[in-house]
Scaffold this motif. Structure first.
Motif, PDB file in Angstrom:
ATOM      1  N   GLU A   8       0.816  -1.219   0.000  1.00 45.00           N
ATOM      2  CA  GLU A   8       0.000   0.000   0.000  1.00 45.00           C
ATOM      3  C   GLU A   8       0.850   1.270   0.000  1.00 45.00           C
ATOM      4  O   GLU A   8       0.431   2.317   0.499  1.00 45.00           O
ATOM      5  CB  GLU A   8      -0.961   0.005   1.197  1.00 45.00           C
ATOM      6  N   GLY A   9       2.082   1.180  -0.533  1.00 47.07           N
ATOM      7  CA  GLY A   9       2.962   2.344  -0.575  1.00 47.07           C
ATOM      8  C   GLY A   9       3.648   2.632   0.739  1.00 47.07           C
ATOM      9  O   GLY A   9       4.237   3.689   0.922  1.00 47.07           O
ATOM     10  N   LYS A  10       3.572   1.678   1.667  1.00 48.48           N
ATOM     11  CA  LYS A  10       4.166   1.881   2.992  1.00 48.48           C
ATOM     12  C   LYS A  10       5.576   1.299   3.102  1.00 48.48           C
ATOM     13  O   LYS A  10       6.112   1.213   4.197  1.00 48.48           O
ATOM     14  CB  LYS A  10       3.265   1.271   4.061  1.00 48.48           C
ATOM     15  N   MET A  11       6.153   0.889   1.988  1.00 48.18           N
ATOM     16  CA  MET A  11       7.544   0.455   1.993  1.00 48.18           C
ATOM     17  C   MET A  11       8.398   1.715   2.174  1.00 48.18           C
ATOM     18  O   MET A  11       8.048   2.787   1.680  1.00 48.18           O
ATOM     19  CB  MET A  11       7.918  -0.235   0.684  1.00 48.18           C
ATOM     20  N   LYS A  73      -0.448  -3.645  -4.353  1.00 48.84           N
ATOM     21  CA  LYS A  73      -0.168  -5.068  -4.179  1.00 48.84           C
ATOM     22  C   LYS A  73       0.277  -5.311  -2.742  1.00 48.84           C
ATOM     23  O   LYS A  73       0.782  -4.411  -2.080  1.00 48.84           O
ATOM     24  CB  LYS A  73       0.974  -5.514  -5.112  1.00 48.84           C
ATOM     25  N   SER A  74       0.132  -6.555  -2.307  1.00 50.67           N
ATOM     26  CA  SER A  74       0.614  -6.899  -0.967  1.00 50.67           C
ATOM     27  C   SER A  74       2.135  -7.036  -1.000  1.00 50.67           C
ATOM     28  O   SER A  74       2.754  -7.068  -2.062  1.00 50.67           O
ATOM     29  CB  SER A  74      -0.044  -8.192  -0.478  1.00 50.67           C
ATOM     30  N   VAL A  75       2.721  -7.131   0.166  1.00 45.60           N
ATOM     31  CA  VAL A  75       4.175  -7.273   0.279  1.00 45.60           C
ATOM     32  C   VAL A  75       4.594  -8.575  -0.395  1.00 45.60           C
ATOM     33  O   VAL A  75       3.947  -9.602  -0.237  1.00 45.60           O
ATOM     34  CB  VAL A  75       4.609  -7.287   1.758  1.00 45.60           C
ATOM     35  N   GLY A  78       9.940 -11.995   1.156  1.00 49.74           N
ATOM     36  CA  GLY A  78      11.364 -11.676   1.186  1.00 49.74           C
ATOM     37  C   GLY A  78      11.704 -10.214   0.977  1.00 49.74           C
ATOM     38  O   GLY A  78      12.866  -9.833   1.074  1.00 49.74           O
ATOM     39  N   ASP A  79      10.705  -9.374   0.688  1.00 51.85           N
ATOM     40  CA  ASP A  79      10.981  -7.958   0.445  1.00 51.85           C
ATOM     41  C   ASP A  79      11.265  -7.245   1.765  1.00 51.85           C
ATOM     42  O   ASP A  79      10.649  -7.529   2.786  1.00 51.85           O
ATOM     43  CB  ASP A  79       9.799  -7.291  -0.254  1.00 51.85           C
ATOM     44  N   MET A  80      12.218  -6.342   1.730  1.00 56.40           N
ATOM     45  CA  MET A  80      12.547  -5.529   2.906  1.00 56.40           C
ATOM     46  C   MET A  80      11.474  -4.452   3.077  1.00 56.40           C
ATOM     47  O   MET A  80      11.123  -3.791   2.106  1.00 56.40           O
ATOM     48  CB  MET A  80      13.907  -4.851   2.723  1.00 56.40           C
ATOM     49  N   LEU A  81      10.984  -4.280   4.290  1.00 57.85           N
ATOM     50  CA  LEU A  81       9.984  -3.247   4.538  1.00 57.85           C
ATOM     51  C   LEU A  81      10.610  -1.861   4.558  1.00 57.85           C
ATOM     52  O   LEU A  81       9.958  -0.878   4.244  1.00 57.85           O
ATOM     53  CB  LEU A  81       9.245  -3.512   5.850  1.00 57.85           C
ATOM     54  N   ALA A  82      11.890  -1.792   4.919  1.00 55.79           N
ATOM     55  CA  ALA A  82      12.560  -0.486   4.995  1.00 55.79           C
ATOM     56  C   ALA A  82      14.043  -0.641   4.680  1.00 55.79           C
ATOM     57  O   ALA A  82      14.657  -1.639   5.040  1.00 55.79           O
ATOM     58  CB  ALA A  82      12.389   0.117   6.389  1.00 55.79           C
ATOM     59  N   THR A  83      14.579   0.364   3.987  1.00 52.89           N
ATOM     60  CA  THR A  83      16.021   0.448   3.754  1.00 52.89           C
ATOM     61  C   THR A  83      16.473   1.849   4.145  1.00 52.89           C
ATOM     62  O   THR A  83      15.701   2.810   4.045  1.00 52.89           O
ATOM     63  CB  THR A  83      16.409   0.180   2.285  1.00 52.89           C
TER      64      THR A  83
END
Length: 124
Positions: A8-11, A73-75, A78-83
């Motif tokens: 939802e653009g919260k990455m 899209k959903s997460v 394995g994707d990082m939530l924050a970098t």
């Protein structure tokens, strides 16, 4: 075309303006040429001002004066939530760290793209 935006653009991502990357690399090369120790070193080259991906997209929309078609899209597994890059080592070594703001970097990128796309006869 729709843009896929995950979580939802919260990455949270630490975007770095290409001009800052080029300047960092140029300064590193210059310093390495003048150093007696020719060993290798690793550096993070990042802006260290992470933003939500939805805010990144909003800045692009603003700079281009267009609204994006977003496919949320959903997460992904394995994707990082924050970098977030730490550039202390880079700054301590060359006295420079990337600091171009996300809005300024996107504005410069879109201005460049507008000029570039004219030569390709593209419209956006």
């Amino acid at each position: 075309k729709p843009i896929e935006l995950f979580n939802e653009g919260k990455m949270i991502r630490d975007f770095t303006y290409i001009g800052d990357v080029v300047k960092s690399i140029s300064l590193l090369i210059e310093k390495n040429i003048n150093e007696k120790d020719k060993g290798h070193r690793l550096f993070n080259v990042g802006n260290h001002h992470p933003v939500f991906t939805i805010d990144f997209l909003n800045e692009i929309e603003k700079a281009m004066n267009k609204k994006a078609f977003i496919n949320f899209k959903s997460v992904q597994p394995g994707d990082m939530l924050a970098t977030n890059a730490s550039c202390e080592k880079l700054f301590n070594y060359i006295g420079f760290k990337p600091e171009t703001s996300i809005s300024q970097g996107i504005l410069q990128m879109t201005e460049w793209y507008r000029k570039y796309s004219i030569g390709l006869n593209r419209k956006f």
